[in-house]
Scaffold this motif. Structure first.
Motif, short mmCIF file in Angstrom:
data_model
loop_
_atom_site.label_atom_id
_atom_site.label_comp_id
_atom_site.label_asym_id
_atom_site.label_seq_id
_atom_site.Cartn_x
_atom_site.Cartn_y
_atom_site.Cartn_z
N TYR A 1 -6.05 5.31 -1.52
CA TYR A 1 -4.83 4.83 -0.87
C TYR A 1 -3.75 4.64 -1.94
CZ TYR A 1 -7.70 3.96 3.26
OH TYR A 1 -8.53 4.11 4.35
N PRO A 2 -3.01 5.69 -2.26
CA PRO A 2 -2.03 5.63 -3.36
C PRO A 2 -0.93 4.60 -3.10
CG PRO A 2 -2.48 7.90 -2.73
CD PRO A 2 -3.08 7.03 -1.68
N LEU A 3 -0.43 4.03 -4.19
CA LEU A 3 0.62 3.02 -4.13
C LEU A 3 1.90 3.54 -4.77
CD1 LEU A 3 -1.54 -0.13 -4.91
CD2 LEU A 3 -0.60 0.60 -2.71
N PRO A 4 3.05 2.89 -4.50
CA PRO A 4 4.35 3.46 -4.87
C PRO A 4 4.53 3.67 -6.37
CG PRO A 4 4.62 1.72 -3.25
CD PRO A 4 3.19 1.67 -3.71
N GLU A 5 5.22 4.75 -6.69
CA GLU A 5 5.67 4.98 -8.05
C GLU A 5 6.95 4.17 -8.27
OE1 GLU A 5 5.78 9.13 -7.43
OE2 GLU A 5 3.60 9.34 -7.54
N PHE A 6 7.82 4.59 -9.15
CA PHE A 6 9.02 3.81 -9.45
C PHE A 6 9.81 3.50 -8.18
CE2 PHE A 6 13.63 3.80 -10.33
CZ PHE A 6 13.69 2.64 -11.09
N ASN A 7 10.19 2.22 -8.02
CA ASN A 7 11.02 1.83 -6.88
C ASN A 7 11.86 0.62 -7.25
OD1 ASN A 7 9.51 -0.76 -5.55
ND2 ASN A 7 8.00 0.69 -6.38
N ILE A 8 12.96 0.41 -6.55
CA ILE A 8 13.86 -0.71 -6.81
C ILE A 8 14.12 -1.48 -5.53
CG2 ILE A 8 14.98 0.39 -8.79
CD1 ILE A 8 17.30 1.11 -6.95
N VAL B 1 -0.99 -15.96 -9.58
CA VAL B 1 -1.95 -17.00 -10.00
C VAL B 1 -3.22 -16.31 -10.49
CG1 VAL B 1 -3.35 -18.94 -9.19
CG2 VAL B 1 -0.99 -18.66 -8.36
N PRO B 2 -3.78 -16.72 -11.64
CA PRO B 2 -5.00 -16.07 -12.15
C PRO B 2 -6.15 -16.20 -11.16
CG PRO B 2 -4.52 -18.09 -13.37
CD PRO B 2 -3.32 -17.80 -12.54
N GLY B 3 -6.93 -15.11 -11.03
CA GLY B 3 -8.05 -15.10 -10.11
C GLY B 3 -7.71 -14.65 -8.71
N ILE B 4 -6.42 -14.35 -8.47
CA ILE B 4 -5.98 -13.90 -7.15
C ILE B 4 -5.37 -12.51 -7.29
CG2 ILE B 4 -4.52 -14.35 -5.15
CD1 ILE B 4 -4.61 -17.28 -5.80
N SER B 5 -5.79 -11.60 -6.43
CA SER B 5 -5.22 -10.25 -6.40
C SER B 5 -4.91 -9.91 -4.95
CB SER B 5 -6.18 -9.23 -7.01
OG SER B 5 -7.40 -9.21 -6.28
N PHE B 6 -4.30 -8.77 -4.73
CA PHE B 6 -4.04 -8.35 -3.37
C PHE B 6 -4.38 -6.87 -3.21
CE2 PHE B 6 -0.09 -7.34 -5.50
CZ PHE B 6 0.33 -6.15 -4.90
N LYS B 7 -4.87 -6.55 -2.04
CA LYS B 7 -5.19 -5.17 -1.68
C LYS B 7 -4.05 -4.63 -0.84
CE LYS B 7 -7.99 -4.56 1.72
NZ LYS B 7 -9.22 -4.67 2.52
N ASP B 8 -3.57 -3.44 -1.17
CA ASP B 8 -2.47 -2.82 -0.46
C ASP B 8 -2.92 -1.44 0.02
OD1 ASP B 8 -0.09 -1.70 0.44
OD2 ASP B 8 1.11 -2.68 -1.10
N LEU B 9 -3.05 -1.27 1.33
CA LEU B 9 -3.56 0.00 1.85
C LEU B 9 -2.48 1.07 1.98
CD1 LEU B 9 -6.13 -1.00 4.62
CD2 LEU B 9 -6.53 -0.30 2.27
N TYR B 10 -1.24 0.66 2.29
CA TYR B 10 -0.25 1.68 2.64
C TYR B 10 1.02 1.65 1.81
CZ TYR B 10 -3.39 1.84 6.61
OH TYR B 10 -4.50 1.93 7.39
N GLY B 11 1.20 0.66 0.95
CA GLY B 11 2.36 0.68 0.07
C GLY B 11 3.68 0.64 0.80
#
Length: 686
Positions: free
Chosen positions: A671-678, A70-80
Motif C-alpha cells: 500500500y504505497p504512501l505519498p511522495e513529496f507533497n505540500i 509520542v514514542p511507542g505510537i505509530s500509525f498505519k495508512d492504507l491509502y495515503g
C-alpha cells in the motif's frame, strides 16, 4: 431481574455509599474535566498529556500523525489520502493489524473504538476543536476504560466549559493531490450559557488512483453553568463520508489488473486494480454530560451517549460483493472523583461504572454475478450481534510522604454477547444459527509506585493486567465463509510491568521507560488456514524515550525513540516475530524561532524493517526500512495564522503496510504512501 440489571443496581449502591462516607472537606480543589485521570496522571504509568499548543504545533498534520509523535505510537495508512486521517489506524506498542482491538480510542471519555474491525474514524474530529489528548500506555489503562485497552487508551477531550466571550474562526487548507479543507466555528456566550458550532468540509483526490475522499462534519455544543456547583454539556455531531478504495499494489503476486505477476510498486506505485470500489459512511452522535460539585472534595459526573453509524462497501472485482453494516451504541458512565483523609494520608480517588450496549447488523452479499450486472444481489450472510458490557472500577493514589507515592486500581467487568448468523439463499444453505446468550467476566488491575529523587527527577514502576474481547469480525472470521458460525474465540488476557525515569527542569525534559508484556490467547489471523485464531502465548517488550531540550529562546530539540519487539513464547512458531511490528522508530525535531511570530521546524523520521502481515512463518522479505524529512513553517501575520508543511521532501517511494502470501516466497501486496507533497493553511480569528 436479569443479571446485568442486578449488577447495575449493586454498582450504584456502592458508589452512593462511597459518596456519603467520605465528605470531609480539604483545601485542594478538584478540577472538572472529561478525564478519569487524577492530577493528570496514573501513578507509576507512562501517561502523556498533549495540550492544545502541542496539538496545534503540527498544523496540517492529521490527528493520527500528531498522536504518533509520542514514542511507542505509530500509525498505519492504507491509502495515503494525506493530511486528514481517513483510514489511518493508531498502533500503540506494536499490535499491528489488531491495533484497533487493543488500543482504545475515546472522545470525552466515551468509546469511539467499535466492536468490529472498523477503525475509530478520527477524521470526524476537527483538530481545531480539541482541548487536550490524554495517552495512557499499557495494561493499566484497562482499569479506567475497560476491555480492549491492552496496549493503552487515548482519550481526546474537547472544551466542555461555558465560554466567557464570543469567538469566531474560519480556516482554509489546500495542498497536493487536490487536498482542500474549509472549517468554520463560532462560540456565542451569554451570562451562564455558551453555544459552540463548527463544521468542516474535506476533499482530496488522494495519492493513488481511485483514492478520492469527500467528507462533511457538523458539530453543535451547548454548555450551561446551572449554578456555581453544577454544569451541563450537550453535544450533537454528524458526519457523511465517501471514499474510493484503490486496494493494494501487487509485487510478483496475483492481481485483477494489468500488473498481475509484476513488481507493481516499482512500475506504478499509484496504480489500482480496483478502479470502481468505494465505501460510504455516515452517522450521528449525541453526548450529554452533567457535573456536580457539592464541595471541594467531591465531584459527581454523569455521562451518557448514543451514536449511530451506517457503513457500506461496494466491491466490483470478479463476482462483485457488497456490505451493509449498521451499528447502534448506547452508553451510560456515572463516576465520582472524591478526596478524604485516613491514617494521616490524603487519598484521591475515582470510582464509577461503565454500561455500554451495542447492536450490530451486517448484511453481506458476495460472489454474485447479478450484482455485477446491476440486477441486485441476494444476501448470502446476515450477522447480528447484541453486545452488553458492564464494568465497575475504582482507582486511588496517595502520597506516603514527600518522596513516595502509590496508586492502586481494579476493574470487574462482565460481557453479555448474543450472536446470530443467517446463511442465505445465495449459497443454497438457507439455515440459521442462533447462539445463546454468553457471559464472560473479566478483571484488570493496576499497582503503581513513584519515588522522587528530588533534583534528579522521579522513578516510576507499575504492574497491570488487562483483557481484550474478540470483536465481531474476528468472531465471524473464525470459521470459513458461507458456513454457520459458533463465534467462539477465547478472550485475550495480558499481564505487564513497566519501570522508568522522568526528569524535568526549565530547559530539559527526559522520560525513559522499559516494559514487558505477556499475553495469552492473543487473537490473530492465521494466513495458512485463513482463519482467526487464538495464538499460543506471546510477548511484547520494548524501550521508549523522549527528550525535549530548549537551548535558548530561538532553538528547541525534540526526539522520540522506540524499540519494540513482539514474539511468540511457545507453540509451532516459538521465537518467531509477530508480523507488522518495526523494531526501531525515531522522530527528531528541530524548531527554530527565526523571526518574531514565525517558527521553522524540521523533522527526520526513521522506521526500521518489519515482517509483512500474514508472514507468521517469518519466511518472506521484510517491509524495507525508510526515513522521511519534513519541513514546516508556522507563524502569524497580524490576526491571520499561516502554516506551510512540506512532507517527504526527498521524494521517497515507500510503504509501511504490506500483506504477504502465506505460501509463495517473495509474493506480496503493498500500500504505497505519498511522495513529496505540500499543505498550506490559513486561519483567521474574529
Amino acid at each position: 431481574m436479569n443479571k446485568p440489571f442486578n449488577l447495575l443496581i449493586l454498582c450504584l449502591v456502592i458508589i452512593t455509599f462511597t459518596f456519603r462516607t467520605h465528605s470531609e472537606e480539604l483545601e485542594k480543589e478538584i478540577t472538572v474535566t472529561a478525564s478519569k485521570l487524577i492530577n493528570n496522571s496514573m501513578t507509576g504509568s507512562s501517561t502523556i498529556i498533549l495540550s492544545k499548543n502541542d496539538i496545534q504545533k503540527y498544523s496540517g498534520a492529521s490527528l493520527p500523525e500528531i498522536i504518533s509523535k509520542v514514542p511507542g505510537i505509530s500509525f498505519k495508512d492504507l491509502y495515503g489520502t494525506t493530511g486528514f486521517g481517513s483510514y489511518q489506524t493508531i498502533d500503540l506498542r506494536g499490535f499491528a493489524d489488531t491495533s484497533s482491538s487493543n488500543t482504545l480510542i475515546l472522545l470525552n471519555g466515551h468509546k469511539l473504538s467499535n466492536i468490529d474491525l472498523s477503525d475509530a474514524d478520527l477524521v470526524n474530529i476537527p483538530v481545531n476543536s480539541i482541548e487536550r489528548i490524554e495517552i495512557i500506555k499499557g495494561n493499566s489503562a484497562s482499569v479506567l476504560y475497560g476491555g480492549n485497552a491492552t496496549a493503552g487508551a487515548i482519550n481526546i477531550i474537547t472544551d466542555q466549559l461555558p465560554g466567557t466571550e464570543d469567538v469566531y474562526q474560519a480556516s482554509t487548507s489546500f495542498g497536493s493531490f487536490g487536498q482542500f479543507e474549509g472549517f468554520v466555528s463560532g462560540t456565542k456566550s451569554l451570562e451562564n450559557i455558551s453555544v459552540t458550532g463548527n463544521s468542516n468540509y474535506i476533499v482530496t483526490d488522494g495519492y493513488r488512483r481511485n483514492n478520492a475522499l469527500r467528507q462533511k462534519n457538523g458539530n453543535l455544543e451547548f454548555n450551561f453553568n446551572v449554578n456555581p456547583k453544577h454544569t451541563l454539556h450537550f453535544n450533537l455531531a454528524a458526519h457523511d463520508r465517501y471514499i474510493e478504495l484503490p486496494g493494494d499494489v501487487p509485487v510478483n503476486s496475483f492481481s485483477e489488473g494489468a500488473l498481475n505477476g509484476l513488481d507493481g510498486f516499482s512500475i506504478d506505485p499509484r496504480s489500482t486494480d480496483t478502479p470502481r470500489d468505494f465505501a460510504t459512511n455516515y452517522g450521528q452522535k449525541i453526548f450529554i454530560n452533567s457535573s456536580y460539585m457539592p464541595n471541594n472534595n467531591l465531584e459527581i459526573i454523569n455521562d451518557a451517549s448514543y451514536r449511530f453509524t451506517k457503513s457500506q462497501g461496494f466491491f466490483f472485482d470478479a463476482g462483485s460483493s457488497f456490505t451493509d453494516s449498521n451499528m447502534y451504541v448506547s452508553s451510560y458512565n456515572p463516576k465520582a472523583k472524591f478526596r478524604f483523609k485516613k491514617f494521616g494520608l490524603t487519598f484521591e480517588n475515582i470510582s464509577g461504572l461503565d454500561l455500554n450496549y451495542t447492536y450490530y447488523r451486517s448484511d453481506r452479499m458476495s460472489n454474485n454475478i447479478g450484482f455485477a450486472a446491476g440486477r441486485g444481489a441476494a444476501t448470502t450472510n446476515v450477522y447480528k450481534f447484541s453486545d452488553t458490557n458492564l464494568g465497575l472500577y475504582y482507582n486511588f493514589e496517595t502520597k506516603l510522604n514527600s518522596l513516595n507515592k502509590i496508586g492502586l486500581g481494579a476493574r470487574f467487568q462482565g460481557n453479555w454477547l448474543k450472536a446470530t448468523d443467517f446463511v442465505g439463499p445465495a449459497t443454497g444453505a438457507n439455515r440459521t444459527n442462533s447462539d445463546s446468550l454468553t457471559y464472560d467476566p473479566q478483571y484488570s488491575y493496576h499497582i503503581g509506585y513513584e519515588r522522587s529523587l528530588e533534583d534528579y527527577g522521579n522513578i516510576f514502576a507499575r504492574l497491570g493486567r488487562s483483557f481484550t474481547y474478540p470483536n465481531v469480525d474476528q468472531r465471524v472470521g473464525q470459521s470459513a465463509f458461507n458456513v454457520s458460525h459458533d463465534f467462539k474465540l477465547r478472550t485475550q488476557t495480558s499481564n505487564d510491568f513497566e519501570i522508568g525515569h522522568k526528569f524535568q527542569n526549565n530547559d530539559l525534559n527526559i522520560t525513559n521507560s522499559f516494559y514487558y508484556m505477556m499475553l495469552r490467547a492473543e487473537i490473530y489471523y492465521d494466513a495458512v488456514d485463513f482463519l482467526n485464531k487464538n495464538l499460543e502465548p506471546s510477548k511484547r517488550y520494548g524501550f521508549e524515550s523522549s527528550v525535549n531540550y530548549t537551548l535558548n529562546k530561538y532553538v528547541n530539540f525534540n526526539n522520540s525513540f522506540a524499540f519494540t519487539k513482539a514474539k511468540m513464547r511457545s507453540g509451532n512458531y516459538k521465537g518467531n516475530e509477530i508480523p507488522g511490528v518495526p523494531s526501531l522508530t525515531n522522530t527528531l525535531e528541530l524548531n527554530l524561532n527565526i523571526i518574531d511570530n514565525f517558527t521553522l521546524s524540521t523533522e527526520l523520521f526513521y522506521r526500521s524493517t518489519a515482517r509483512m502481515i500474514n508472514d507468521t512463518k517469518n519466511f518472506q522479505p521484510k517491509i524495507p526500512e525508510y526515513y522521511l524529512v519534513n519541513i514546516g513553517l508556522k507563524g502569524k501575520i497580524k490576526n491571520t495564522k499561516v502554516s506551510l508543511l512540506a512532507n517527504n521532501i526527498l521524494n521517497k517511494s515507500y510503504y509501511n503496510y504490506a500483506v504477504a502470501s502465506g505460501n509463495s516466497h517473495n509474493a506480496y501486496n503493498v500500500y504505497p504512501l505519498p511522495e513529496f507533497n505540500i499543505f498550506f493553511k490559513l486561519s483567521q480569528d474574529f
